[in-house]
Structures are given as C-alpha cells and as structure tokens.
Design a protein around this motif. Structure first.
Motif, PDB file in Angstrom:
ATOM      1  N   GLY A 115     -95.171 -24.578 -15.528  1.00 24.39           N
ATOM      2  CA  GLY A 115     -94.087 -25.554 -14.857  1.00 24.39           C
ATOM      3  C   GLY A 115     -94.719 -26.430 -13.952  1.00 24.39           C
ATOM      4  O   GLY A 115     -94.231 -27.362 -13.545  1.00 24.39           O
ATOM      5  N   GLU A 116     -96.079 -26.330 -13.574  1.00 26.04           N
ATOM      6  CA  GLU A 116     -96.772 -26.996 -12.338  1.00 26.04           C
ATOM      7  C   GLU A 116     -98.055 -28.060 -13.069  1.00 26.04           C
ATOM      8  O   GLU A 116     -98.347 -28.701 -12.532  1.00 26.04           O
ATOM      9  N   ILE A 117     -97.823 -27.991 -14.543  1.00 32.65           N
ATOM     10  CA  ILE A 117     -98.931 -28.832 -15.253  1.00 32.65           C
ATOM     11  C   ILE A 117     -98.606 -29.554 -16.223  1.00 32.65           C
ATOM     12  O   ILE A 117     -97.129 -29.531 -16.657  1.00 32.65           O
ATOM     13  N   GLN A 118     -99.332 -30.247 -16.718  1.00 30.91           N
ATOM     14  CA  GLN A 118     -98.876 -31.394 -17.696  1.00 30.91           C
ATOM     15  C   GLN A 118    -100.139 -31.261 -18.949  1.00 30.91           C
ATOM     16  O   GLN A 118    -101.318 -31.257 -18.567  1.00 30.91           O
ATOM     17  N   TYR A 119     -99.783 -31.389 -20.182  1.00 35.70           N
ATOM     18  CA  TYR A 119    -100.531 -31.273 -21.161  1.00 35.70           C
ATOM     19  C   TYR A 119    -101.253 -32.563 -21.518  1.00 35.70           C
ATOM     20  O   TYR A 119    -100.762 -33.801 -21.194  1.00 35.70           O
ATOM     21  N   PRO A 120    -102.447 -32.837 -21.812  1.00 39.73           N
ATOM     22  CA  PRO A 120    -103.080 -33.993 -22.013  1.00 39.73           C
ATOM     23  C   PRO A 120    -102.641 -34.817 -22.961  1.00 39.73           C
ATOM     24  O   PRO A 120    -101.922 -34.468 -24.020  1.00 39.73           O
ATOM     25  N   LYS A 121    -102.496 -36.197 -22.837  1.00 34.36           N
ATOM     26  CA  LYS A 121    -101.874 -37.287 -24.035  1.00 34.36           C
ATOM     27  C   LYS A 121    -102.884 -37.952 -24.586  1.00 34.36           C
ATOM     28  O   LYS A 121    -104.254 -37.849 -24.247  1.00 34.36           O
ATOM     29  N   ILE A 122    -102.667 -38.214 -25.800  1.00 38.32           N
ATOM     30  CA  ILE A 122    -103.532 -39.067 -26.647  1.00 38.32           C
ATOM     31  C   ILE A 122    -103.770 -40.585 -25.972  1.00 38.32           C
ATOM     32  O   ILE A 122    -102.770 -41.136 -25.746  1.00 38.32           O
ATOM     33  N   ASN A 123    -104.974 -41.096 -25.883  1.00 34.78           N
ATOM     34  CA  ASN A 123    -105.292 -42.209 -25.347  1.00 34.78           C
ATOM     35  C   ASN A 123    -104.513 -42.519 -24.028  1.00 34.78           C
ATOM     36  O   ASN A 123    -103.810 -43.674 -23.976  1.00 34.78           O
ATOM     37  N   PRO A 124    -104.886 -41.645 -23.083  1.00 31.70           N
ATOM     38  CA  PRO A 124    -104.140 -41.928 -21.680  1.00 31.70           C
ATOM     39  C   PRO A 124    -104.606 -43.133 -20.981  1.00 31.70           C
ATOM     40  O   PRO A 124    -106.018 -43.338 -21.015  1.00 31.70           O
ATOM     41  N   THR A 125    -103.897 -44.045 -20.340  1.00 30.18           N
ATOM     42  CA  THR A 125    -104.391 -44.925 -19.448  1.00 30.18           C
ATOM     43  C   THR A 125    -105.016 -44.564 -18.047  1.00 30.18           C
ATOM     44  O   THR A 125    -105.871 -44.849 -17.569  1.00 30.18           O
ATOM     45  N   VAL A 126    -104.141 -43.385 -17.661  1.00 37.77           N
ATOM     46  CA  VAL A 126    -104.465 -42.939 -16.262  1.00 37.77           C
ATOM     47  C   VAL A 126    -104.190 -41.277 -16.259  1.00 37.77           C
ATOM     48  O   VAL A 126    -103.345 -40.884 -17.091  1.00 37.77           O
ATOM     49  N   ARG A 127    -105.122 -40.741 -15.793  1.00 39.85           N
ATOM     50  CA  ARG A 127    -105.101 -39.174 -15.887  1.00 39.85           C
ATOM     51  C   ARG A 127    -104.217 -38.875 -14.560  1.00 39.85           C
ATOM     52  O   ARG A 127    -104.401 -39.273 -13.495  1.00 39.85           O
ATOM     53  N   GLU A 128    -103.143 -37.931 -15.128  1.00 36.69           N
ATOM     54  CA  GLU A 128    -102.406 -37.474 -14.211  1.00 36.69           C
ATOM     55  C   GLU A 128    -103.043 -36.303 -13.288  1.00 36.69           C
ATOM     56  O   GLU A 128    -103.964 -35.625 -13.686  1.00 36.69           O
ATOM     57  N   PRO A 129    -102.626 -36.369 -12.070  1.00 38.22           N
ATOM     58  CA  PRO A 129    -103.368 -35.194 -11.091  1.00 38.22           C
ATOM     59  C   PRO A 129    -103.248 -33.767 -11.505  1.00 38.22           C
ATOM     60  O   PRO A 129    -103.974 -33.015 -11.313  1.00 38.22           O
ATOM     61  N   ASN A 130    -102.073 -33.573 -12.234  1.00 40.40           N
ATOM     62  CA  ASN A 130    -101.721 -32.085 -12.739  1.00 40.40           C
ATOM     63  C   ASN A 130    -101.913 -31.827 -14.051  1.00 40.40           C
ATOM     64  O   ASN A 130    -101.342 -31.244 -14.919  1.00 40.40           O
ATOM     65  N   GLU A 131    -102.730 -32.520 -14.813  1.00 42.17           N
ATOM     66  CA  GLU A 131    -103.003 -32.631 -16.114  1.00 42.17           C
ATOM     67  C   GLU A 131    -104.143 -31.614 -16.585  1.00 42.17           C
ATOM     68  O   GLU A 131    -105.224 -31.685 -15.833  1.00 42.17           O
ATOM     69  N   LEU A 132    -103.948 -30.879 -17.227  1.00 41.86           N
ATOM     70  CA  LEU A 132    -105.021 -29.845 -17.923  1.00 41.86           C
ATOM     71  C   LEU A 132    -106.404 -30.956 -18.255  1.00 41.86           C
ATOM     72  O   LEU A 132    -105.944 -31.816 -19.131  1.00 41.86           O
ATOM     73  N   SER A 133    -107.466 -30.375 -18.002  1.00 43.31           N
ATOM     74  CA  SER A 133    -108.797 -31.270 -18.204  1.00 43.31           C
ATOM     75  C   SER A 133    -109.380 -30.537 -19.226  1.00 43.31           C
ATOM     76  O   SER A 133    -109.594 -29.255 -19.420  1.00 43.31           O
ATOM     77  N   ASN A 134    -110.360 -31.532 -19.886  1.00 42.40           N
ATOM     78  CA  ASN A 134    -111.112 -31.243 -21.146  1.00 42.40           C
ATOM     79  C   ASN A 134    -112.400 -30.516 -20.616  1.00 42.40           C
ATOM     80  O   ASN A 134    -112.811 -30.785 -19.251  1.00 42.40           O
ATOM     81  N   GLY A 135    -112.938 -29.482 -21.244  1.00 45.43           N
ATOM     82  CA  GLY A 135    -113.932 -28.669 -20.766  1.00 45.43           C
ATOM     83  C   GLY A 135    -113.639 -27.326 -20.496  1.00 45.43           C
ATOM     84  O   GLY A 135    -114.700 -26.468 -20.405  1.00 45.43           O
ATOM     85  N   HIS A 136    -112.335 -26.768 -20.392  1.00 40.01           N
ATOM     86  CA  HIS A 136    -112.042 -25.491 -20.197  1.00 40.01           C
ATOM     87  C   HIS A 136    -112.080 -24.884 -21.623  1.00 40.01           C
ATOM     88  O   HIS A 136    -111.492 -25.405 -22.702  1.00 40.01           O
ATOM     89  N   THR A 137    -112.893 -23.656 -21.836  1.00 45.17           N
ATOM     90  CA  THR A 137    -112.801 -23.041 -23.063  1.00 45.17           C
ATOM     91  C   THR A 137    -111.502 -22.024 -22.998  1.00 45.17           C
ATOM     92  O   THR A 137    -111.373 -21.731 -24.272  1.00 45.17           O
ATOM     93  N   HIS A 138    -110.880 -21.542 -21.900  1.00 42.10           N
ATOM     94  CA  HIS A 138    -109.781 -20.640 -22.286  1.00 42.10           C
ATOM     95  C   HIS A 138    -109.005 -21.023 -21.266  1.00 42.10           C
ATOM     96  O   HIS A 138    -109.283 -21.531 -20.171  1.00 42.10           O
ATOM     97  N   LEU A 139    -107.515 -20.935 -21.591  1.00 42.81           N
ATOM     98  CA  LEU A 139    -106.543 -21.316 -20.669  1.00 42.81           C
ATOM     99  C   LEU A 139    -105.504 -20.263 -20.644  1.00 42.81           C
ATOM    100  O   LEU A 139    -104.923 -19.793 -21.747  1.00 42.81           O
ATOM    101  N   PHE A 140    -104.926 -19.914 -19.540  1.00 41.80           N
ATOM    102  CA  PHE A 140    -103.694 -18.900 -19.467  1.00 41.80           C
ATOM    103  C   PHE A 140    -102.702 -19.520 -18.427  1.00 41.80           C
ATOM    104  O   PHE A 140    -103.007 -19.823 -17.401  1.00 41.80           O
ATOM    105  N   LEU A 141    -101.459 -19.515 -19.202  1.00 37.40           N
ATOM    106  CA  LEU A 141    -100.231 -20.198 -18.651  1.00 37.40           C
ATOM    107  C   LEU A 141     -99.221 -19.419 -18.241  1.00 37.40           C
ATOM    108  O   LEU A 141     -98.899 -18.560 -19.054  1.00 37.40           O
ATOM    109  N   LEU A 142     -98.581 -19.505 -17.080  1.00 35.05           N
ATOM    110  CA  LEU A 142     -97.224 -18.497 -16.802  1.00 35.05           C
ATOM    111  C   LEU A 142     -96.185 -19.270 -17.174  1.00 35.05           C
ATOM    112  O   LEU A 142     -95.892 -20.482 -16.608  1.00 35.05           O
TER     113      LEU A 142
END
Length: 435
Positions: A276-303
């Motif tokens: 509930g505190e993050i945002q999924y990445p968008k296709i062709n974003p113009t601005v990166r959101e501060p709470n957006e999941l970033s590329n480079g993570h190999t594994h993600l665990f979400l509650l």
C-alpha cells in the motif's frame, strides 16, 4: 457302293458344317485370353506325343503375358473350358467325345465346394456353441455365493483397503502468498512474492526461499531508512563489501542509488515493502515517483493489506529480519555442518521509519552500524554518546542502549566496506546462548 459313297459324302458335309458352327461360336474377349479347342487329330497327335515322350503337353496360350504364373494360367483355362462346354449343343458334345469328361470335372469341383461349405458351417457352429457356453447365464446359487464372498466377515476396515479413483482427494492447504515474475520496463526481470496474510501460521517461508533459489546460507546486509540521496560512492562501498563476501543486500525496494553498483557486481538486491505504500513502475515514465519500485532488484517481497490491518512503513521490519535470518541460516541439506552466516544492519536514517529495524537487531544481538548524515542518525548518535537523553522512539530506549551499535561519522566508502567485511566475518562480542 453308291449308298456307301453317298453316306460318306453326307458325313463329310456334316463334319464341315460342324466345324463352321464351332468356329462361329468361339469366344473372344477384349484384354482376356482366347481359347480354342483343338481338333480330334490334334488331340490324337498330342496323346501319341505324350505316350512317346512321357512329358506333359501344355495347352495353347495366346494373349497372355510371359511373366504370368502357372496357377493363374490353369484357372483361366479351366474357366474357358467350362464356358465352351456350356455353349456346345448335345450333338456337338457327342461328336466331340469330351463333354462327359468336362462335366465330371465340373461336378467334382461342385462337390468339393459344397463339402468345404459344409465344413465351414460345422466349424462356425462349433465356435458359436463354445462362445455361447462361455456366456451362459449365471445361476442364482452362484450369485448368492459371490455376494456372500463380497460381504465377508464383519470386521473393521483396515488401512490396507483399496483406494478407488472416485475417492475424494484430500484438499491441499492454500498458501498465504503468491509468486510472480515481474519485468521492469526497459530493465531486468525480478521475482515477486506477495504475502496475502503475513500473520498466518502456515507462512512456510522456506518454500518461498527454495523456489526463489535463496536457500543457500549467505551473509546478509540490511539497509534501514535508505532513500534517494547523494551517497553514490558510499553505496558503492557497500556493494563492494557484499561482492567480496558473497552477501545479499536487503532494502526497501525503492530507488537508493545502489542498484547500478549491485547490477555491475551481480549482487542480489532484495526489496521488502508494504504494497500500500509503493507504486509499480510505468511504461515510458516522464518522472520517477518517490515511492516507485526501482529496476535492479532481483527479488521483491510485498505485504498486502488485509481487512483487519493496513500495513505502513515500519511494519515490514519483522519480514525483513525473517527473510535475512532465513537466508543466513540456509537449507540444512545444503549448509551441512557449517555455522550460520552473519547479519549486519546499516542505519542510514534517510527515512524515519527505522525504529523497528533497530528493535529486531538489538533483540537478536546483531551488530548495528549507524551512519552519520541524516537528522535521524544525528539523534541516535547524540543519544548513544549520552549528549542528550531526550529522544522520541517508538520502541523502548533500553533496546538501543543494550544494542551492539557502532557509529560511523563520515561517508567514506572504504571505511564502510571495511566495517561490513569485518562484521560479516567476525563477531567481536559474546552472544549469550538461548536456554
């Protein structure tokens, strides 16, 4: 004499007419064999040749191929003989002198055919009778005996009973998590795990670690409060220490600047956050959101939020420690007799929700490195150095006072790499054993 001569002339004329009539009745078919009956003189000559030479004389052949086998020739000649015998008149048959022989052969063939039919009918009847005996109706006594055998003695069923296909299967337990493959737009794929109910008793995190291939015993570095900051070289030192010790890095899943160094070093980077505190990445974003999941993570665990609870930043601290402990422990079959790997917490303080990370680190006697450079870290350092006692924490101050905390005043990459390398290989204090 005149009468004898007259009779001879009549016989000669009759013989000529007979020959003409026979010649007109010769059978010829298109594409089939033409058969001509030999004259009496030819027959006599053939019989004499057979007696003289003792060899078999073959019948005339015309219009047949040279490669035809002897059996087919014999059958075709027999059919032609039967056809000619049927078309000849009684007088011609008497003059020919061979009609009786052909009819005898035909009768013999007919008799053999009838006998073979009779034998086949008898064999069919015998087979039918055998089959009918096999499928005779079962008597009532036999049915009753079979029922008594099926019922058997009145005993309790044992565990060795038969299992039928129609038996109801035991329902499999539903896991409180879902696994996915996530592809960052223009980036690399990552493994994603959503915990639908983190408080469930059958969490079975070991199964998740096995499927994500994180079941080997490895050292772990936990970054607490890391956010986007100007600490590029400092984060490079953390990635370098993880690379040299084969360690895994755990952070919040958001962009911090360490992603480019972990991808370059091929270090596993795991993000843990409330959904509930993050945002999924968008296709062709113009601005990166501060709470957006970033590329480079190999594994993600979400509650994931539930009807009973809404998860916020800080609630993921327990899951962070649980995952770090599972990776450091590893699978027993792979770890063998080796000791458990070590876990180090690094408090950056770019985000204020670090209290519970300190709580779980202090509770489990884990080393904590407090890095100066943020307002939250400065408060912690002043409290640890006893410059002030006024500090607002969501946890008891005793946990911070009794923790194994170490202060790093600068953001030198070499120093943080040396600190991490030391604590990941050696524990400078005694850890009390659990009773």
């Amino acid at each position: 004499m005149d009468e004898d001569y007259r009779d001879a002339e009549l016989n000669r004329e009759e013989q000529e007419e007979l020959n003409k009539s026979r010649a007109s009745k010769k059978v010829s078919r298109k594409g089939s064999q033409r058969y001509e009956r030999p004259d009496e003189e030819d027959d006599n000559q053939q019989s004499q040749d057979m007696k003289r030479n003792g060899s078999k004389v073959l019948s005339q052949k015309s219009g047949r191929r040279d490669d035809e086998d002897e059996g087919s020739k014999r059958r075709s000649s027999r059919r032609n003989l039967e056809r000619d015998d049927q078309e000849l008149s009684p007088e011609e048959d008497a003059l020919e002198g061979k009609g009786s022989k052909s009819r005898r052969s035909n009768r013999r063939d007919d008799d053999e055919l009838e006998e073979s039919k009779g034998r086949n009918e008898e064999m069919g009847k015998s087979k039918y009778s055998q089959k009918s005996d096999r499928y005779k109706p079962i008597s009532q006594d036999r049915i009753e005996n079979m029922q008594r055998q099926d019922e058997g003695p009145n005993e309790e069923p044992t565990s060795k009973g038969k299992t039928f296909l129609t038996q109801t299967k035991v329902p499999q337990p539903v896991m409180p998590w879902h696994l996915y493959d996530m592809l960052f737009p223009g980036g690399k794929p990552a493994k994603l795990c959503k915990f639908l109910d983190p408080d469930a008793k059958n969490l079975n995190l070991t199964e998740v670690m096995t499927r994500f291939k994180l079941d080997e015993s490895l050292p772990v570095i936990v970054l607490s409060g890391a956010r986007n900051s100007n600490r590029g070289k400092f984060l490079a030192g953390i990635a370098r220490a993880a690379f040299r010790t084969d360690a895994v890095i755990i952070d919040s899943g958001l962009f911090t600047g360490i992603e480019m160094f972990t991808m370059r070093k091929q270090v596993k980077l795991i993000g843990v956050a409330p959904e509930g505190e993050i945002q999924y990445p968008k296709i062709n974003p113009t601005v990166r959101e501060p709470n957006e999941l970033s590329n480079g993570h190999t594994h993600l665990f979400l509650l994931c939020n539930t009807d009973k609870r809404k998860y916020q930043w800080g609630d993921e601290a327990f899951l962070k420690y649980t995952i770090a402990n599972a990776i450091a422990t590893g699978k027993q079959s792979k770890r063998g007799t080796k000791p458990k790997c070590k876990i180090v917490y690094v408090i950056l303080g770019d985000h204020a929700a670090c209290d519970y990370d300190i709580y779980y680190a202090a509770k489990n006697q884990l080393p904590i490195i407090i890095v100066n450079g943020s307002s939250y870290s400065e408060k912690l350092i002043s409290f640890m150095s006893k410059e002030t006692e006024d500090i607002n924490l969501e946890i008891d101050k005793e946990y911070l006072e009794n923790s194994h905390s170490y202060i790093l005043d600068n953001n030198n990459s070499e120093e943080i790499a040396s600190y991490l390398h030391f604590f990941l290989t050696y524990t400078p204090y005694d850890i009390p054993r659990k009773a």
